[in-house]
Design a protein around this motif. Structure first.
Motif, PDB file in Angstrom:
ATOM      1  N   THR A 111       0.882  -1.154   0.000  1.00 25.73           N
ATOM      2  CA  THR A 111       0.000   0.000   0.000  1.00 25.73           C
ATOM      3  C   THR A 111       0.923   1.207   0.000  1.00 25.73           C
ATOM      4  O   THR A 111       1.731   1.372   0.919  1.00 25.73           O
ATOM      5  N   ASP A 135       2.316   4.952  -2.598  1.00 22.87           N
ATOM      6  CA  ASP A 135       2.140   5.995  -3.604  1.00 22.87           C
ATOM      7  C   ASP A 135       2.330   5.404  -5.003  1.00 22.87           C
ATOM      8  O   ASP A 135       3.443   5.022  -5.370  1.00 22.87           O
ATOM      9  N   PRO A 136       1.249   5.340  -5.795  1.00 22.91           N
ATOM     10  CA  PRO A 136       1.377   4.781  -7.140  1.00 22.91           C
ATOM     11  C   PRO A 136       2.421   5.480  -8.006  1.00 22.91           C
ATOM     12  O   PRO A 136       3.109   4.836  -8.793  1.00 22.91           O
ATOM     13  N   TYR A 187       5.847   3.847  -6.741  1.00 24.88           N
ATOM     14  CA  TYR A 187       6.061   2.403  -6.882  1.00 24.88           C
ATOM     15  C   TYR A 187       5.843   1.861  -8.292  1.00 24.88           C
ATOM     16  O   TYR A 187       6.294   0.754  -8.602  1.00 24.88           O
ATOM     17  N   ALA A 188       5.220   2.630  -9.173  1.00 21.20           N
ATOM     18  CA  ALA A 188       5.055   2.177 -10.566  1.00 21.20           C
ATOM     19  C   ALA A 188       6.408   1.941 -11.225  1.00 21.20           C
ATOM     20  O   ALA A 188       6.553   1.044 -12.061  1.00 21.20           O
ATOM     21  N   PHE A 190       5.011  -2.082 -10.062  1.00 24.37           N
ATOM     22  CA  PHE A 190       3.760  -2.253  -9.323  1.00 24.37           C
ATOM     23  C   PHE A 190       2.630  -1.531 -10.049  1.00 24.37           C
ATOM     24  O   PHE A 190       2.841  -0.476 -10.643  1.00 24.37           O
ATOM     25  N   GLU A 191       1.438  -2.127  -9.982  1.00 20.64           N
ATOM     26  CA  GLU A 191       0.249  -1.526 -10.577  1.00 20.64           C
ATOM     27  C   GLU A 191      -0.853  -1.460  -9.529  1.00 20.64           C
ATOM     28  O   GLU A 191      -0.992  -2.366  -8.705  1.00 20.64           O
ATOM     29  N   VAL A 192      -1.636  -0.389  -9.573  1.00 19.32           N
ATOM     30  CA  VAL A 192      -2.771  -0.265  -8.671  1.00 19.32           C
ATOM     31  C   VAL A 192      -3.745  -1.396  -8.988  1.00 19.32           C
ATOM     32  O   VAL A 192      -4.049  -1.658 -10.148  1.00 19.32           O
ATOM     33  N   GLU A 194      -7.277   2.631  -3.597  1.00 15.55           N
ATOM     34  CA  GLU A 194      -6.593   3.467  -4.589  1.00 15.55           C
ATOM     35  C   GLU A 194      -5.078   3.475  -4.413  1.00 15.55           C
ATOM     36  O   GLU A 194      -4.354   3.941  -5.283  1.00 15.55           O
ATOM     37  N   HIS A 195      -4.597   2.922  -3.301  1.00 15.83           N
ATOM     38  CA  HIS A 195      -3.161   2.854  -3.040  1.00 15.83           C
ATOM     39  C   HIS A 195      -2.656   1.422  -2.903  1.00 15.83           C
ATOM     40  O   HIS A 195      -1.482   1.206  -2.609  1.00 15.83           O
ATOM     41  N   MET A 208      -1.330  -1.880  -4.321  1.00 15.82           N
ATOM     42  CA  MET A 208      -0.604  -2.176  -5.553  1.00 15.82           C
ATOM     43  C   MET A 208      -0.084  -3.606  -5.552  1.00 15.82           C
ATOM     44  O   MET A 208       0.196  -4.180  -4.499  1.00 15.82           O
ATOM     45  N   ARG A 255       2.579  -6.370  -7.808  1.00 15.04           N
ATOM     46  CA  ARG A 255       3.569  -6.648  -8.849  1.00 15.04           C
ATOM     47  C   ARG A 255       3.603  -8.150  -9.047  1.00 15.04           C
ATOM     48  O   ARG A 255       3.941  -8.899  -8.136  1.00 15.04           O
TER      49      ARG A 255
END
Length: 169
Positions: free
Chosen positions: A118, A120-121, A124-125, A129-131, A143-144, A146, A148
């Motif tokens: 969990t 910040d997208p 971590y993108a 990582f994807e939401v 919404e947070h 994520m 992978r």
């Protein structure tokens, strides 16, 4: 890349890890303020699958914790990344990124098929990582949340963090 040495946490590092984690999250508006206690709880539960420190000149300036996670189908090979801590004076120098990359390498070596967090997208993108709101447990902000994927198998949600994240043993 930072100039920090990333190495496994030693038993003698526990106090420094606690201090670094407390300082790193102390002024964060989204932090619960108990992240240092979470690491202690994971350590006590023998649930730190990976625990790495970042060290400069013999001083610990950062830490990452990775613990087991469990998808709805109880498939093994899932991990939860976090917390990731870097002393405020050492942030924005690549230390956190180095810790995340090394942590992901470590769990890949353990046969990980996926990792959750969990966070910040926007941050971590960059690590793949994807939401994934459909996989978020009810107590996490969707919404947070994520994911992978590190293997070929798609998870069934929700994917739960270790019980220490929510006050369990």
């Amino acid at each position: 890349m930072s100039c920090a040495v990333i190495r496994p946490e030693a038993a003698s590092d526990a106090d420094a890890v606690r201090s670094v984690t407390y300082e790193a999250f102390e002024s964060m508006p989204f932090a619960a303020g108990d992240e240092h206690l979470l690491i202690d709880a994971l350590r006590s539960a023998h649930a730190l699958a990976v625990s790495l420190v970042a060290e400069v000149d013999g001083r610990i300036i950062g830490h990452i914790a990775i613990s087991p996670a469990t998808p709805a189908d109880d498939c093994a090979g899932w991990y939860a990344l976090g917390p990731v801590s870097v002393l405020p004076a050492c942030q924005r120098r690549g230390v956190g990124s180095d810790l995340v990359r090394r942590g992901l390498e470590e769990i890949a070596g353990l046969g990980a098929i996926g990792c959750i967090l969990t966070g910040d997208p926007a941050y971590y993108a960059r690590f793949g990582f994807e939401v994934a709101p459909a996989l978020a447990p009810s107590e996490e902000p969707a919404e947070h949340f994520m994911v992978r994927l590190m293997g070929a198998r798609n998870p069934r949600g929700p994917i739960r963090f270790h019980e220490a994240f929510h006050g369990g043993p």
